[in-house]
Design an enzyme around this catalytic site. Structure first.
Site, short mmCIF file in Angstrom:
data_model
loop_
_atom_site.label_atom_id
_atom_site.label_comp_id
_atom_site.label_asym_id
_atom_site.label_seq_id
_atom_site.Cartn_x
_atom_site.Cartn_y
_atom_site.Cartn_z
N ASP A 56 0.80 -1.23 0.00
CA ASP A 56 0.00 0.00 0.00
C ASP A 56 0.83 1.28 0.00
OD1 ASP A 56 -2.64 -1.01 -0.13
OD2 ASP A 56 -2.47 -1.67 1.94
N ASP A 101 -6.60 -3.94 -6.12
CA ASP A 101 -6.27 -2.64 -5.54
C ASP A 101 -4.82 -2.24 -5.83
OD1 ASP A 101 -8.03 -4.40 -4.21
OD2 ASP A 101 -8.11 -3.15 -2.43
N1 GLY Z 1 -7.26 -1.51 -0.46
C1 GLY Z 1 -8.24 -1.79 0.48
C2 GLY Z 1 -9.61 -1.35 0.16
O1 GLY Z 1 -9.93 -0.86 -0.87
O2 GLY Z 1 -10.41 -1.53 1.04
#
Ligand code: GLY
Length: 408
Positions: free
Chosen positions: A125, A183
């Site tokens: 992330d 994601d």
């Molecule tokens: N990347 C985590 C979400 O979108 O909840």
């Protein structure tokens, strides 16, 4: 007229036509909804007041996560939470729009708390965390220290790339597993930026490889995407396709579709490879021809959520989608498609600006947008404000107001 002069004149004319058509597109009548532009200015002012309120409630070293209006309680996080970059990023966007120095000062304070995450190699992330925050800070007022932080973050992210799978690992798991979520497409912008400023093409190559592998494996025939893929880290084969945050393994989790749309639009911006533009268009088509998408543009938390039409909506998916659509509209060759994407983004922006989704002043713990769904299967962050709903809503409004900004 000499041949060479004629050629020069023709080239100049063609350049002029191209430039005029770009200007015409940017000044398209669809961008001149005066009421929406007025609403957007009010939203910026209201959001600035909300965020100043939120800042008063924030414990030192903590980041906002969500707020429960029923009890008046906040949930905070540490800097390692995947959303830690959205609070400074939102403050910086709002500072640019309002010139309210208090917002910039608060952003600088929280960036100091966030900085240590540049060395975090346990998460994919880092794009969200470091590029939405330090990326914007560096864009507004470039500093060598910000550049170092961003490059260190990009190097940390690259430690998670595995050439066998052709992907960056999203989530750590048991030995023999290699989990990649849709994601992850959102973390590639940081790598493209890193190549631009360092001249080191390895970041770019990793980003493109990840994007290509994801196109190959993550999408279904209808252009919806799986949430989680589990690869064999030794052989690179896909072992499983499943969900974590969606309604079912075979469902289309709304925010996942939005991450894909945004991620491939951004990848096209950075590479100019039409394959990524086509992918973004296919995702948009899936979302906006889906029978379960309500006319107001706010998707249910999953396109296949049980209980539709009584299922919860996810405002965060809508905000991300609106921002991506505005950028996408600037890349499509077909003017009708460009207008179509802008109209869809307008619908979302208008709905999110209405009283159902936009919090009343002083309410919602200082968050701007209500009714996001974080993790339904976990029963966490359900029907609450979310930092990323605010961040992408504000980004979408900036893009709508002035296409091509904020320059990435
Ligand atoms: N990347 C985590 C979400 O979108 O909840």
């Amino acid at each position: 007229m000499k041949r060479s002069t004629r050629f020069l004149v023709l080239m100049t004319c063609s350049l002029l036509i191209n430039t005029l058509s770009i200007i015409a597109q940017k000044n398209s009548p669809y961008l001149k909804d005066k009421e929406l532009l007025k609403t957007i200015e009010k939203n910026f002012a209201d959001a600035a007041a909300q965020y100043k309120l939120m800042a008063q409630h924030l414990p030192a070293e903590k980041f906002p996560k969500t707020f429960f209006p029923a009890t008046g309680e906040y949930e905070f996080s540490n800097s390692g939470w995947w959303c830690s970059g959205f609070y400074p990023g939102t403050l910086l966007y709002l500072y640019e729009q309002t010139k309210d120095r208090a917002l910039y000062t608060e952003a600088e304070r929280i960036l100091q708390v966030l900085e240590k995450e540049k060395n975090n190699t346990s998460t994919h992330d880092l794009g969200f965390m470091m590029f939405c925050s330090f990326g914007n800070a560096n864009r507004i007022a470039a500093k060598p220290a910000y550049k170092d932080i961003l490059l260190t973050s990009a190097k940390s992210l690259c430690t998670r790339f595995n050439p066998k799978t052709g992907c960056i690992k999203s989530w750590d798991s048991k030995a023999g597993d290699f989990l990649v979520i849709i994601d992850n497409m959102m973390n590639l912008e940081l790598l493209f930026w890193a190549t631009k400023v360092s001249g080191d093409s390895s970041f770019y190559k990793i980003a493109v490889t990840h994007a290509n592998t994801t196109i190959k494996n993550h999408f279904r025939d209808d252009n919806s995407s799986y949430h989680v893929l589990n690869y064999d880290p030794e052989r690179g084969a896909v072992k499983q396709k499943r969900t974590a945050q969606g309604a079912a393994d075979e469902s289309a989790w709304a925010r996942g579709q939005a991450w894909g749309l945004y991620g491939y639009t951004a990848t096209y911006r950075e590479t100019k490879d039409p394959v990524y533009l086509e992918q973004a268009i296919k995702i948009a088509d899936f979302m906006f021809t889906h029978p379960s998408l309500p006319a107001d543009g706010i998707p249910y938390w999953d396109f296949n959520a049980p209980g539709i039409p009584d299922a919860l909506r996810d405002a965060s998916a809508a905000a991300i989608t609106a921002s991506a659509l505005i950028e996408l509209s600037g890349y499509t060759q077909n003017k009708d498609d460009a207008h179509h994407y802008l109209k869809l983004s307008e619908t979302i922006l208008k709905t999110l600006s209405g009283p159902l989704y936009k919090a009343a002043p002083g309410k919602n713990g200082g968050f701007l947008i209500q009714h996001g769904v974080g993790h339904m299967p976990n029963k966490t962050e359900v029907d609450v404000p979310l930092t990323y709903a605010d961040y992408y809503f504000i980004e979408a409004m900036i893009r709508y107001k002035k296409p091509g900004t904020p320059a990435k």
